[in-house]
Write an enzyme that holds these catalytic residues in place. Structure first.
Site, PDB file in Angstrom:
ATOM      1  N   GLN A  67     -36.126  34.526  19.550  1.00 38.28           N
ATOM      2  CA  GLN A  67     -37.236  35.018  20.371  1.00 38.28           C
ATOM      3  C   GLN A  67     -38.592  34.606  19.832  1.00 38.28           C
ATOM      4  OE1 GLN A  67     -36.020  39.198  19.528  1.00 38.28           O
ATOM      5  NE2 GLN A  67     -38.171  39.587  19.098  1.00 38.28           N
ATOM      6  N   CYS A  91     -37.040  40.939  22.770  1.00 39.08           N
ATOM      7  CA  CYS A  91     -35.620  41.215  22.518  1.00 39.08           C
ATOM      8  C   CYS A  91     -34.933  41.772  23.762  1.00 39.08           C
ATOM      9  CB  CYS A  91     -35.482  42.192  21.360  1.00 39.08           C
ATOM     10  SG  CYS A  91     -36.420  43.715  21.577  1.00 39.08           S
ATOM     11  N   HIS A  97     -35.421  48.090  19.152  1.00 36.53           N
ATOM     12  CA  HIS A  97     -34.938  46.707  19.227  1.00 36.53           C
ATOM     13  C   HIS A  97     -33.710  46.633  20.140  1.00 36.53           C
ATOM     14  CE1 HIS A  97     -34.557  42.609  18.133  1.00 36.53           C
ATOM     15  NE2 HIS A  97     -33.491  42.752  17.389  1.00 36.53           N
TER      16      HIS A  97
END
Lengths: 229, 214
Positions: free
Chosen positions: B19, B25, B161
């Site tokens: 990324q 994410c 995340h």
């Protein structure tokens, strides 16, 4: 879990400095603390202070002691001589007819949290760097590891000042990684990664996703339960 | 659930992506899930575009973060996802250039999955990789092995995340989830993170979801 250590209420009397009378119960407390540990992995006694109360049953010792855990030996994660962990413990020990009985033990790691500060350098992070051979050794090791990191991940910094700052961040991160390692209950290994020159705040800002905890998720339809095939 | 499962061995998972310096994410987690769903329902593994989501999902915030639940809706509304080759990843938001004619996959719906890890394992083995979100505590310095941080340090309430569950199993009797991350193959175990399974470690069971492809 490590919790900030708070000594229990010590009553009206202040803790007395270490006296010969406290040494026997302190050694007994240390033996109890080290019970079951192999030689080489035992903690050693640091400072001791305490007080004694005479009771009908005997003498009741309330001790506050620091215990030094042996340094980490894994070369991958234990670069730092500062890794030595200090535990702060309180013990209550009854001496009855010459025999010690441990009534209570309460230990927690001494808070050695390292704060991020752009003005810190490696030498301010380790103030005894120039005088202590161990610290000099650490400084050389960490600089060498940092050079490997820079080469491995093709890092370039705008100035010598920036490079020094990143080195200090890197050194602090090695301490953080080591603490995370010490507290992990699985088999994970923590250490140098491509993110090792970033502060915690930089890492969170750049790579993580705060919306996941800040914004309520849109309600989704629940999946049907699986049926036995 | 079978005792172990790994969708990587069955060809349902694309290569680990990166990324870059962007909090995207959520997009990688969702495209990974859709890649798996498309493979299992249509038989073709396609690497799909995260950049399309960064540029065209106007509910989410591109590199500043997003939610998988919004991304599924965006994919449905847009009319599908283009491939990585056709709409390649730039790591920063651009003007939306999605073309419905270029879309190679579509989804019909999305669902939230159980918080029971045994049921999640059963779902994964039968239905494919799962989009989840976790607390990323310790991941900055993770190298290999099964992570099992203490719960107070890796609270399920501090999820930050999004990743992809692609398998599970046991190593030396320690149960784990195999998690595809989006930080490149030079992080973790060739881009993968292994997290303790069965204890709700780092909130892995709290935000599990999947697209539905009919």
């Amino acid at each position: 879990a490590p919790v900030p250590f708070k000594p229990r209420a010590a009553g009206a009397r202040a803790w007395e400095p270490s006296s010969p009378e406290l040494l026997a119960p302190a050694r007994f407390a240390l033996d109890e603390y080290n019970r079951g540990r192999a030689a080489g992995s035992r903690a050693v006694l640091g400072t001791v202070r305490g007080r004694v109360r005479r009771t009908a049953q005997g003498s009741l010792y309330s001790l506050e002691a620091t215990l030094e855990e042996p340094p980490c030996k894994d070369p991958l994660v234990c670069l730092l001589p500062v890794s030595k962990k200090t535990m702060l413990c309180t013990f209550e020990i009854l001496n009855e007819l010459g025999k010690h009985i441990l009534l209570r033990r309460d230990c927690g790691p001494v808070d050695t949290k390292v704060t991020d500060n752009r003005n810190e350098s490696v030498s301010s992070f380790l103030p005894q760097l120039n005088s202590d051979p161990l610290q000099q050794d650490f400084s050389m090791k960490i600089t060498s590891v940092f050079k490997d990191f820079v080469a491995t991940y093709n890092r370039t910094y705008e100035s010598e000042e920036e490079a020094q700052w990143r080195l200090s961040v890197f050194a602090r991160n090695m301490v953080r990684a080591q603490k995370i390692q010490a507290l992990d209950r699985g088999t994970a290994q923590y250490g140098v990664t491509k993110f090792s020159d970033l502060t915690e705040e930089e890492f969170h800002t750049i790579y993580l996703n705060p919306l996941l905890r800040e914004e309520p998720s849109k309600k989704m339809r629940l999946a049907k339960s699986l049926t036995d095939p | 659930a079978p005792p172990e499962w790994d969708w990587r061995k069955k060809g349902a998972v694309t290569e680990v992506k990166d990324q870059g310096m962007c909090g995207s994410c959520w997009a990688f987690s969702v495209t990974g899930n859709v890649e798996g769903q498309w493979f299992l329902n249509r038989g073709t593994l396609l690497s799909l575009s995260e950049q399309e989501l960064l540029d065209c999902d106007k509910v989410d915030k591109a590199c500043l973060g997003g939610l998988p639940s919004n991304a599924y809706t965006a994919i449905e509304k847009l009319g599908g996802l283009e491939t990585e080759d056709d709409y390649s990843y730039q790591g920063h938001v651009q003007a939306c250039s999605f073309s419905a004619q270029m879309a190679k996959v579509y989804i019909n719906d999305s669902v939230e999955l159980s918080q029971n890890e045994q049921k999640l394992a059963a779902w994964l083995a039968q239905k494919g990789p799962i989009s989840v979100a976790i607390n990323a505590f310790g991941m900055q310095f993770y190298r290999h092995g099964i992570a099992h941080p203490l719960r107070p340090l890796c609270s399920p309430w501090l999820i930050d995340h999004a990743v992809l569950l692609v398998g599970y199993g046991n190593r030396s009797n320690i149960p784990f989830w195999a998690i595809k991350n989006s930080w490149g193959s030079d992080w973790g175990e060739e881009g993968y993170y292994y997290l303790h399974r069965g204890s709700g470690a780092c909130g892995v069971n709290t935000m599990a979801s999947s697209a539905v492809v009919n």
